[in-house]
Design a protein around this motif. Sequence first.
Motif, PDB file in Angstrom:
ATOM      1  N   ALA A  55      25.490 -10.435   0.561  1.00  0.00           N
ATOM      2  CA  ALA A  55      25.060 -11.277  -0.580  1.00  0.00           C
ATOM      3  C   ALA A  55      23.898 -11.343  -0.987  1.00  0.00           C
ATOM      4  N   VAL A  56      22.944 -11.100   0.375  1.00  0.00           N
ATOM      5  CA  VAL A  56      21.517 -11.304   0.504  1.00  0.00           C
ATOM      6  C   VAL A  56      21.061  -9.892  -0.205  1.00  0.00           C
ATOM      7  N   ILE A  57      21.814  -9.043  -0.240  1.00  0.00           N
ATOM      8  CA  ILE A  57      21.199  -7.694  -0.950  1.00  0.00           C
ATOM      9  C   ILE A  57      21.449  -7.881  -2.415  1.00  0.00           C
ATOM     10  N   ARG A  58      22.443  -8.663  -2.989  1.00  0.00           N
ATOM     11  CA  ARG A  58      22.683  -8.689  -4.138  1.00  0.00           C
ATOM     12  C   ARG A  58      21.559  -9.571  -4.649  1.00  0.00           C
ATOM     13  N   ARG A  59      21.305 -10.737  -3.891  1.00  0.00           N
ATOM     14  CA  ARG A  59      20.210 -11.644  -4.374  1.00  0.00           C
ATOM     15  C   ARG A  59      18.777 -11.203  -4.502  1.00  0.00           C
ATOM     16  N   GLU A  60      18.791 -10.369  -3.433  1.00  0.00           N
ATOM     17  CA  GLU A  60      17.383  -9.758  -3.556  1.00  0.00           C
ATOM     18  C   GLU A  60      16.997  -8.583  -4.541  1.00  0.00           C
ATOM     19  N   THR A  61      18.028  -7.906  -4.651  1.00  0.00           N
ATOM     20  CA  THR A  61      17.928  -6.789  -5.663  1.00  0.00           C
ATOM     21  C   THR A  61      18.353  -6.964  -7.336  1.00  0.00           C
ATOM     22  N   GLY A  62      19.166  -8.104  -7.310  1.00  0.00           N
ATOM     23  CA  GLY A  62      19.653  -8.778  -8.553  1.00  0.00           C
ATOM     24  C   GLY A  62      20.699  -7.838  -9.083  1.00  0.00           C
ATOM     25  N   SER A  63      21.347  -7.078  -8.215  1.00  0.00           N
ATOM     26  CA  SER A  63      22.348  -6.249  -8.712  1.00  0.00           C
ATOM     27  C   SER A  63      23.608  -6.072  -7.655  1.00  0.00           C
ATOM     28  N   LEU A  64      24.844  -6.492  -8.545  1.00  0.00           N
ATOM     29  CA  LEU A  64      26.013  -6.383  -7.617  1.00  0.00           C
ATOM     30  C   LEU A  64      26.305  -4.890  -7.285  1.00  0.00           C
TER      31      LEU A  64
END
Length: 613
Positions: free
Chosen positions: A573-582
Amino acid sequence: MSATPLYAALVGNPNCGKTALFNRLTGSHQKVANYAGVTVERKEGRFQTPSARPVRLLDLPGTYSLAATSPDENVTREICLGLHRSESVPELLICVVDATNLRLHLRFALEVRQLGRPMVIVVNMMDEAARRGLSIDLPGLSAALGVPVIPCISVQRGGTAALLKCLDAPPLTPPAGPPNAADLHAEVRGLLARYVQTSPTARVLLADRLDRAFLHPVIGPAILLVVLFVMFQTVFSWAQPVMDLMQDGMTGFGGLVGHGLPQGVLRSLIVDAIIAGAGTVAVYLPQILILFLWILALEESGYLPRAAFLLDRIMASAGLSGRSFIPLLSSFACAIPGIMATRTIQNPRDRLVTILIAPLMTCSARLPVYTLLIGAFVPHRRVLGLFNLQGLVLFGLYAFAIVSGLILARVMTRGVTAEEHPLLMELPLYRRPVLRNLALGLWQRATMFLSRVGTIIVTLNVLLWALSSFPGPPPGATGAAIDYSLAGRIGHWMMPLFAPIGFNWQICVSLIPGLAAREVAVSALATVYALGASDDDAAARLTPLLSAHWSLATALSLLAWYVFAPQCLSTLAVIRRETGSLKIAFGTAAYLFALAYAASLLTYQVARLLGGA
Ligand SMILES: Nc1nc2c(ncn2[C@@H]2O[C@H](COP(=O)(O)OP(=O)(O)OP(=O)(O)O)[C@@H](O)[C@H]2O)c(=O)[nH]1
Ligand SMILES: [Mg+2]
């Protein structure tokens, strides 16, 4: 006094003590550490001055300049310049400077002063300045700059008295005084010559001597290796006695409760799911605290940026820069703050690669799984009469993860023309860790870990227990009840996929709740084996049970799985938030699963060939 709070923000270079000051003023417990780039997002707090004037205070990421561009520094820039989406420009900028590093920090203060907004300059770390034989003419500096210049010791009670007094004294006026010089560096040099006197003390000489050792091309890495090595040795040897005690306590407690309850579903729920579930994970608390004690002490001491400097060459060979070191190191506690710390990395490609390999760094949630398996399969014995073999294996697992991460980074950055990555990194002062801070940090960790055990881990375990208990066996069935349950069936369905890597169906079952939180695998195994066993204290005897039921090859394969598998939803979830990419988040999960499977397959097959079956 006015009821609308004064809106102020702490700005300044990294590592000058903004967050320490913020915590002291507002009573918060935000993370403070002795390296640049600790705070990566804006934090807000409130307090009242002695005359009851309310203040709303922002703690901002440190920045070297208002022209800086890394994602964390950008927040500060936008707020100071009035470009931020949701925050207006603060009514007062509290510019914090480190008294021992005025050459660098005053430059930023001058840059802030050019904004022409109300500001005060807080000269923090006055205690350290005194110890280093610095004397600063604060009134002179204040007169020259046309803004209040206030002494401060953020880490001492009462150290902020002068600042509080200043906040009580309205009105706020924008700085007046001499026109701004075009060359800020020259202006700083002039100010230092006029208002600061130095006479180096023994402390300065000691720091120089330490640096000569820590940064030495041969001695430096040797020291780093020894530090890490001792760290893992102590994680095992210091924790063991306490863990044994806790384990006995848990077994006794489970037995006591078990005897008081009639045989049946309720008893199984309480003893097998809740007590065994929480207990088997909670006993790892001492190890986790020892690991964090080391991490916190290293963070406070000022050693980490030196290690980053040492490792810059190695990082460069992986296509990264020393900048990635601290985010990666933070990931040893937990990948989430580690991934957030990548905001300090300016180069977007470096940042992305660091995010992608951060989940490989061995987070503390893997520790229970590693310890369980090492305890079951690695003999408790000394090597060369000095090292604990179990600690040695743990060290090896960490080293393996690091090397794999660097190799992957190399693969991901291949084809990119080698850029020069000059590492500009401040080496902060050495500082003896404050006992109170360490205790506070450990306390926060302990409560975090135990509340995790009490919430997510128990919940997942109860869920797993339910899946493993229902439906019950048909009448007249022989075999263990769990074989007929939903979990038992799921485990058996998964077998064709996992048999080649040596996992039995019990492991397959424990992998499912382990996807949400790694440690659950330990309690899940305890529950699955307890439900499958005929006697009561099977959960408490998980270690001998595993060594009796599993082959060494299976254990090694599961260890390899845990080095790579992305078993933590929050990280994704944090990777998604920090990169803005699902897509990147899913991609990370996919590549880590593939790696985990490949590593386990290789480990299992090789171990079997070598006779570990
Ligand atoms: N001796 C001494 N140490 C201090 C003082 N204020 C802060 N520190 C220490 O300085 C280090 C940096 O403090 P932080 O508050 O994390 O610095 P920061 O400015 O928030 O840093 P970033 O978040 O990276 O921008 C920590 O080790 C603090 O314990 C002080 O007045 N005296
Ligand atoms: Mg900070």
